[in-house]
Each structure stands twice: as structure tokens, then as C-alpha cells.
Design a protein around this motif. Structure first.
Motif, PDB file in Angstrom:
ATOM      1  N   SER A  59       0.859  -1.193   0.000  1.00 17.20           N
ATOM      2  CA  SER A  59       0.000   0.000   0.000  1.00 17.20           C
ATOM      3  C   SER A  59       0.889   1.234   0.000  1.00 17.20           C
ATOM      4  CB  SER A  59      -0.897   0.030   1.248  1.00 17.20           C
ATOM      5  OG  SER A  59      -0.103   0.224   2.411  1.00 17.20           O
ATOM      6  N   GLY A  60       0.262   2.389  -0.192  1.00 19.21           N
ATOM      7  CA  GLY A  60       1.014   3.639  -0.081  1.00 19.21           C
ATOM      8  C   GLY A  60       1.491   3.874   1.339  1.00 19.21           C
ATOM      9  N   THR A  61       0.662   3.487   2.292  1.00 19.35           N
ATOM     10  CA  THR A  61       1.033   3.606   3.703  1.00 19.35           C
ATOM     11  C   THR A  61       2.288   2.791   3.982  1.00 19.35           C
ATOM     12  OG1 THR A  61      -1.303   3.821   4.276  1.00 19.35           O
ATOM     13  CG2 THR A  61       0.196   3.222   6.058  1.00 19.35           C
ATOM     14  N   ASP A 163       6.146  11.895  -0.575  1.00 17.30           N
ATOM     15  CA  ASP A 163       4.852  11.226  -0.516  1.00 17.30           C
ATOM     16  C   ASP A 163       4.111  11.613  -1.799  1.00 17.30           C
ATOM     17  OD1 ASP A 163       2.279  10.347  -0.166  1.00 17.30           O
ATOM     18  OD2 ASP A 163       2.169  10.870   1.966  1.00 17.30           O
ATOM     19  N   ALA A 165       1.796   9.759  -3.204  1.00 13.39           N
ATOM     20  CA  ALA A 165       0.632   8.866  -3.268  1.00 13.39           C
ATOM     21  C   ALA A 165      -0.438   9.397  -4.216  1.00 13.39           C
ATOM     22  CB  ALA A 165       0.046   8.674  -1.869  1.00 13.39           C
ATOM     23  N   GLN A 166      -0.595  10.724  -4.249  1.00 15.62           N
ATOM     24  CA  GLN A 166      -1.653  11.321  -5.076  1.00 15.62           C
ATOM     25  C   GLN A 166      -1.115  11.869  -6.392  1.00 15.62           C
ATOM     26  OE1 GLN A 166      -3.819  14.256  -2.764  1.00 15.62           O
ATOM     27  NE2 GLN A 166      -4.093  12.882  -1.034  1.00 15.62           N
ATOM     28  N   SER A 200       0.792   5.309  -4.001  1.00 16.20           N
ATOM     29  CA  SER A 200      -0.345   4.487  -3.583  1.00 16.20           C
ATOM     30  C   SER A 200      -1.111   4.063  -4.828  1.00 16.20           C
ATOM     31  CB  SER A 200      -1.276   5.305  -2.684  1.00 16.20           C
ATOM     32  OG  SER A 200      -2.545   4.680  -2.591  1.00 16.20           O
ATOM     33  N   LYS A 205      -6.936   6.430  -6.795  1.00 18.02           N
ATOM     34  CA  LYS A 205      -5.792   7.180  -7.320  1.00 18.02           C
ATOM     35  C   LYS A 205      -5.823   7.169  -8.857  1.00 18.02           C
ATOM     36  CE  LYS A 205      -3.923   8.047  -3.284  1.00 18.02           C
ATOM     37  NZ  LYS A 205      -5.051   7.996  -2.340  1.00 18.02           N
TER      38      LYS A 205
END
Ligand SMILES: Cc1ncc(COP(=O)(O)O)c(C=O)c1O
Length: 408
Positions: A59-61, A163, A165-166, A200, A205
Motif C-alpha cells: 500500500s502507499g502507507t 509522498d 501517493a496522489q 499508492s 488514485k
């Protein structure tokens, strides 16, 4: 007409047969953990981002957590980051026993403010000495201002974990020489500029799987190797654990879906940008911007990108405007069947899980203002002009009824 915030079906429909065939192949192969399909996606994502290495993760996390683990972030360390992001940005730091050192955001982009970061480090040498890394977040699909952040990181010897992720694919004009900010820019993809970049593949996304997934990208071979080892419990060779890792693996079922979708990403990014431009035109025509009921999102690299023939200056994972009487507007839109969401209603420093730590008294006025004013509207690629017209009309009707939104 109801307009959902996100509808994945029109994206799935034309790809459905191809995806089913690829997933069936994985099922029939009985090879369900890692393997060539994951490696193939890793190669494709590394090439797309312009980096040497990509490590598929759960996951992105977990991409953030694994990267901080690989960088040996732990108790006593501080990580410079934004107070305005999805919780995972801060969660990864806290789970390792480290603490976030927050810097307020630039209200134009909702990304971390590099000038404020510089002042904070200069004014607090004791804290600065404990900062080991920074996590800039490329919020909503637009890169944070990386040049001054990378310069700062060099000065303070900080690792930079993007980060992204987006923001997979978003481009940033990085000066060829960081020492000379006016030097000609080389456009770099989100995630490729720092020590490592984290993505992510959450279904919402721009590149989303059929479940959870993520990726870390980097240019350093030793870091890539450590990430790969930590991804499988730190075992190298297998069953010999000199490092403490975890199970952070990406499934091949996700990998085959993501590789099919990756080929369409530039077109989906372009469709989101077209929708963003259409909103700008429709909202300008509606008078709502002139009446100061709304402030539309700024694509801060757009002018330069267009002058240089570059497309992905913003990938609009979210189209986030600021609205007067935001909560009332949101209730009105929900009542009319118009999807909308607040990313994010509570800044990180005000989250309840920090209650026992020394954050509640801290003030980040721009992050707090963003939490009160921002509102995300539907922007997905297949959104039609008619649907966007509906969204704008619904917002217009709210401010008409409430007296043009002034003073709220
Ligand atoms: C900025 C940011 N960071 C981290 C994450 C975590 O990604 P995931 O949901 O894949 O764990 C997300 C996704 O929601 C995100 O938006």
C-alpha cells in the motif's frame, strides 16, 4: 442528475476483458506471491518515473513506513513534514517511534511551504539537529516546491521521502543545478527527485488497483536492495534475518491490473486536466469567482509547462477549491446528489491520537484554514461536460439562495 465524486465503472468497462484475462492468467499460474508480473510492473513504473529502481509494496502507507524503516528512522528522530495530508504521512513516522516536525502549508497549493521550513530549522537548532528526513507531500496531484526543499535537505543532511501517493506522473521543473535556481529546468516526475518516492495504488488514485497496492521508487542501488529485503521480513538470505522487516509485498493480481492501466495513464491525466480547465471556465462564467464565493485551485507550474510544451504539470487526483460557508455548501450538494468531499477536515497536528504529545498547542493557521475551506469536486476522466455543468449549477443555486456567499 446525480454526479458521483468518483465512478470507476466507465474506466473499467473498456478494459474489463483484458483485465479478466490477465487476472485469470495469474490465477491459473498458481504463482500468487511476487514473481515476474510484479517485477514487470516495477520495471514499467521505474521507466515511467525516470528512476533506476521500483519496489512494489502492499500500500502507499506501507511504502512510507518501509522507506522510513530503510532509512533507520526511529525513536528520538524528527521528520519534517506538512500538517495537511492524509493521515498515513504522519502515521508512518509515529509508528516508528519518531515524531513529525510540522511546517505550515502554502495556501496557493496546500503543499508544504519551503520558506517556512527554512525559518523553522534556522530558529530551532536543537530540533533541527534531530531532524533526519523530510516528507513533502504532492497533494492533490501537484508537486510540492521541490527545488528549495532539496536545497534545504542538502544543507541539513536530510533524506527526502516524497509522498507521491496522489501524484504519480506529475512533473516538476527542477533546476538543472540546484545551486542556481534560475538555471534551465529539467522536468522530473513526482517521486524521482528525493531519496525515495512513495506511491499508492488505492483504487481512487489516478493509477488505481482492484484493491490495495503501492510502490517505492529510488535511484540508489543499496537503498533499493534494503527495501527489497525489508519487504520480506528482513530475510536475506531467506530465513536469515539481520534486519527486522515485515510483510510489505505487492500481489501479482494487482500488478497485472496496474500494468494494463499504466498504458492509459497519460490519457487519463489529460482528461482530468481538461475537466479542470472546464471547471475554471464554467466557474468564471457563473460569476462565483468574481463574487469571491469560491477560490479555484492554482496549477502553479502550468504557465511554464505550457511554454515548454510539457503536459503533466498537475495530474488532478483531486480538484479542490475553497468555498465560503463550505459545510453548508457541502450539505446542499450532498442533498442534490453531487459528490464532494473534504480532504482533509482535521489537520494532522489536531488529530486525537496526538493528544498526549506536545502538538495541541501548536498553530498552523494555513493548514487550519484549509481544513475549514477546502472542498473536492468530481474530476475523474470520464466526467462529462453536462455533469460538470450540473455541479456548477448546483453550487450557483446554493450561493443564490444564501445571498451570493459573501460574509459566510
Ligand atoms: C498523501 C497520501 N499519503 C499516503 C497515502 C496512503 O496510501 P494507501 O491508502 O495506499 O495506504 C494516501 C492514500 O490515500 C495519500 O493520499
Amino acid at each position: 442528475m446525480a454526479v458521483p465524486l468518483l465512478d470507476l465503472e466507465p474506466q473499467l468497462t473498456p478494459l474489463r476483458e483484458e483485465i479478466l484475462a490477465a487476472v485469470t492468467e495469474v490465477i491459473d499460474s498458481t504463482g500468487y506471491i511476487m514473481g515476474p508480473k510484479v517485477e514487470s510492473l516495477e520495471r514499467a513504473v521505474a521507466d515511467y518515473c525516470g528512476v533506476e529502481y521500483a519496489i512494489g509494496v502492499s500500500s502507499g502507507t506501507d511504502a512510507l513506513l518501509l522507506t522510513l524503516m530503510a532509512l533507520d528512522i526511529g525513536p528520538g528522530d524528527l521528520v519534517l513534514t506538512t500538517p495537511y495530508s492524509f493521515f498515513a504521512t504522519m502515521g508512518a513516522i509515529l509508528r516508528l517511534g519518531a515524531r513529525p516536525l510540522f511546517v505550515d502549508i502554502d495556501p496557493a497549493t496546500c503543499n508544504i511551504d519551503p520558506a517556512a521550513a527554512r525559518v523553522l530549522l534556522a530558529d530551532h537548532p536543537a530540533e533541527a539537529a534531530r531532524v533526519k528526513a523530510m516528507i513533502p507531500v504532492h497533494l492533490y496531484g501537484q508537486c510540492a516546491e521541490m527545488a528549495p526543499l532539496l536545497t534545504l535537505a542538502q544543507e541539513y543532511s536530510l533524506a527526502v521521502v516524497e509522498d507521491a501517493a496522489q501524484a504519480i506522473g506529475a512533473l516538476y521543473p527542477l533546476p538543472a543545478s540546484l545551486a542556481h535556481p534560475t538555471a534551465p529546468a529539467v522536468w522530473k516526475r513526482a517521486g524521482s527527485m528525493g531519496t525515495a518516492g512513495c506511491f499508492s495504488f488505492f483504487p481512487s488514485k489516478n493509477l488505481g488497483g482492484i484493491g490495495d497496492g503501492g510502490m517505492v521508487v529510488c535511484r540508489d542501488e543499496r537503498l533499493a536492495e534494503k527495501l527489497r529485503i525489508l519487504r520480506v521480513h528482513g530475510g536475506a538470505p531467506k530465513y536469515h534475518h539481520h534486519l527486522l522487516g515485515g510483510n510489505f509485498r505487492l500481489d501479482p493480481i494487482q500488478a497485472v491490473v496496474l500494468e494494463i492501466k499504466l498504458a492509459h495513464l497519460p490519457a487519463w491525466h489529460a482528461a482530468r486536466r481538461r475537466n479542470a480547465e472546464r471547471y475554471h471556465r464554467l466557474f468564471a462564467e457563473s460569476g462565483l469567482v468574481a463574487e469571491q464565493a469560491l477560490t479555484l485551485p492554482e496549477a502553479v507550474y502550468q504557465a511554464r509547462a505550457e511554454a515548454e510544451g510539457v503536459a503533466d504539470f498537475h495530474i488532478y487526483n483531486q480538484f479542490v477549491l475553497r468555498a465560503r460557508q463550505r459545510d453548508k455548501l457541502m450539505a446542499h450538494l450532498q442533498q442534490m446528489g453531487i459528490g464532494c468531499e473534504v480532504y482533509y477536515p482535521v489537520p494532522l497536528h489536531q488529530q486525537g491520537c496526538l493528544a498526549d504529545l506536545d502538538y495541541q498547542g501548536q498553530r498552523f493557521p494555513e493548514a487550519e484554514r484549509a481544513a475549514a475551506e477546502t472542498l473536492a469536486l468530481p474530476i475523474y476522466p470520464e466526467l462529462t461536460a453536462a455533469m460538470q455543468g450540473e455541479v456548477v449549477a448546483a453550487i450557483r443555486s446554493f450561493y443564490q439562495a444564501s445571498g451570493s456567499g459573501k460574509g459566510g
